[in-house]
Design a protein around this motif. Sequence first.
Motif, PDB file in Angstrom:
ATOM      1  N   LYS A   1      34.647 -55.835  81.909  1.00  0.00           N
ATOM      2  CA  LYS A   1      35.045 -56.139  80.534  1.00  0.00           C
ATOM      3  C   LYS A   1      36.072 -55.158  79.983  1.00  0.00           C
ATOM      4  N   ASN A   2      35.907 -53.876  80.280  1.00  0.00           N
ATOM      5  CA  ASN A   2      36.612 -52.833  79.536  1.00  0.00           C
ATOM      6  C   ASN A   2      37.745 -52.150  80.274  1.00  0.00           C
ATOM      7  N   LEU A   3      37.774 -52.239  81.588  1.00  0.00           N
ATOM      8  CA  LEU A   3      38.848 -51.581  82.322  1.00  0.00           C
ATOM      9  C   LEU A   3      40.171 -52.319  82.112  1.00  0.00           C
ATOM     10  N   HIS A   4      41.230 -51.548  82.029  1.00  0.00           N
ATOM     11  CA  HIS A   4      42.575 -52.121  81.963  1.00  0.00           C
ATOM     12  C   HIS A   4      42.835 -52.904  83.247  1.00  0.00           C
ATOM     13  N   SER A   5      43.577 -53.992  83.136  1.00  0.00           N
ATOM     14  CA  SER A   5      43.811 -54.866  84.300  1.00  0.00           C
ATOM     15  C   SER A   5      44.453 -54.127  85.468  1.00  0.00           C
ATOM     16  N   GLU A   6      45.218 -53.068  85.191  1.00  0.00           N
ATOM     17  CA  GLU A   6      45.865 -52.311  86.269  1.00  0.00           C
ATOM     18  C   GLU A   6      44.859 -51.462  87.050  1.00  0.00           C
ATOM     19  N   ASP A   7      43.715 -51.172  86.440  1.00  0.00           N
ATOM     20  CA  ASP A   7      42.728 -50.290  87.073  1.00  0.00           C
ATOM     21  C   ASP A   7      41.498 -51.033  87.592  1.00  0.00           C
ATOM     22  N   ARG A   8      41.271 -52.246  87.107  1.00  0.00           N
ATOM     23  CA  ARG A   8      40.005 -52.936  87.339  1.00  0.00           C
ATOM     24  C   ARG A   8      39.674 -53.097  88.814  1.00  0.00           C
ATOM     25  N   TRP A   9      40.609 -53.620  89.589  1.00  0.00           N
ATOM     26  CA  TRP A   9      40.296 -53.956  90.978  1.00  0.00           C
ATOM     27  C   TRP A   9      40.094 -52.723  91.840  1.00  0.00           C
ATOM     28  N   ILE A  10      40.911 -51.697  91.652  1.00  0.00           N
ATOM     29  CA  ILE A  10      40.768 -50.497  92.483  1.00  0.00           C
ATOM     30  C   ILE A  10      39.445 -49.795  92.197  1.00  0.00           C
ATOM     31  N   VAL A  11      39.031 -49.769  90.929  1.00  0.00           N
ATOM     32  CA  VAL A  11      37.760 -49.137  90.583  1.00  0.00           C
ATOM     33  C   VAL A  11      36.599 -49.936  91.164  1.00  0.00           C
ATOM     34  N   LEU A  12      36.596 -51.236  90.956  1.00  0.00           N
ATOM     35  CA  LEU A  12      35.487 -52.052  91.445  1.00  0.00           C
ATOM     36  C   LEU A  12      35.440 -52.083  92.970  1.00  0.00           C
ATOM     37  N   PHE A  13      36.596 -51.981  93.630  1.00  0.00           N
ATOM     38  CA  PHE A  13      36.628 -51.923  95.096  1.00  0.00           C
ATOM     39  C   PHE A  13      35.920 -50.656  95.587  1.00  0.00           C
ATOM     40  N   GLN A  14      36.217 -49.516  94.957  1.00  0.00           N
ATOM     41  CA  GLN A  14      35.577 -48.260  95.346  1.00  0.00           C
ATOM     42  C   GLN A  14      34.084 -48.285  95.033  1.00  0.00           C
ATOM     43  N   ARG A  15      33.741 -48.851  93.873  1.00  0.00           N
ATOM     44  CA  ARG A  15      32.329 -48.924  93.506  1.00  0.00           C
ATOM     45  C   ARG A  15      31.532 -49.779  94.487  1.00  0.00           C
TER      46      ARG A  15
END
Length: 339
Positions: free
Chosen positions: A250-264
């Motif tokens: 919901k809250n991550l900027h679109s530029e950061d969302r995928w890289i963060v969720l991939f690592q998580r």
Amino acid sequence: MHILPSVAVVILNWNGKAFLEKFLPSVCRSTYGNLQLVLADNASTDDSVAFVEAHYPSVRIIRNPSNDGFAGGYNEALAHVEADIYVLLNQDVEVEPGWIEPVVALMESDPRIAACQPKMRAYHQPDEFEYAGAAGGWMDVLGYTFCRGRILYTTEKDEGQYDDAQDIFWATGAALFIRSACFREVGGFDRDFFAHMEEVDLCWRLQRAGYRVCYCPDSKVFHVGGGSLPQGNPRKLYLNFRNNLMMLWKNLHSEDRWIVLFQRFFLDILAGVKSLVSGKPKDMVAIYRAYRDYYRWRKTYVNKYELPEVKLMKMKGVFHGIMIWRYYFLRRKKFRDLI
């Protein structure tokens, strides 16, 4: 003559008679001059409501028609409460008589302070910080939450090391002061969360809207913790994992969302394997269920909220690193060593 902001302390209750018997008296001794006390009952099946009616007639009671958890329960109840500042207080918290005044004074110092929390210490170990909020909530770049005074399950003794008021990322829902207008402006709690992480999500949205979230060390409360779901409960683990993923999406900027969720994703797989190796297969199942239900939720999420314009790294109370790496591999288990 200065007019005090109106404050409503709202205690969300579900079958909590034992806690109310023990801790409601301390709340009733609060000395703030423009105060109302409210019990919001989530369709309890015990006699906790009857107890409050009989012994504390000055406490207003709001009966929710069903148990919609922390998020839905508070949203339902607060729609019927008029006050400048809401104080959302867990039923298992003991307070001191003057606990409200310092927080309100801090919030009045800057209208941009939308939410605030007091210092939270452990009821059973009163010289130590308590897990749920300690000295204010922080978050790292992958969405792992922790506190000043508490990282994962390591809590510190309160020796005055966090006696400075400062901006934080999130304020604990166990004793959350929030301006009612700001609560309504950002849409309140997300009912999809039910319980756990909903206050982190709310505070993230407040910061996205340009507000501040702060910690006030001049107010102390004492929290039992684990009253509804104790630490180590697979249901609690499920809610924490699922809701954390929902919050990030919901809250991550679109530029950061995928890289963060991939690592998580890969780190959470490791957490599941660790649970299995440690003889806790129910925890691994809880993590699997959290991901399954997160993906189901995501299919219904499209266009539900505005896309974030502010990046996480621009916000207060964010650790620009990975907390679990420093905790487990570098053995940095205190906040001042981590940051």
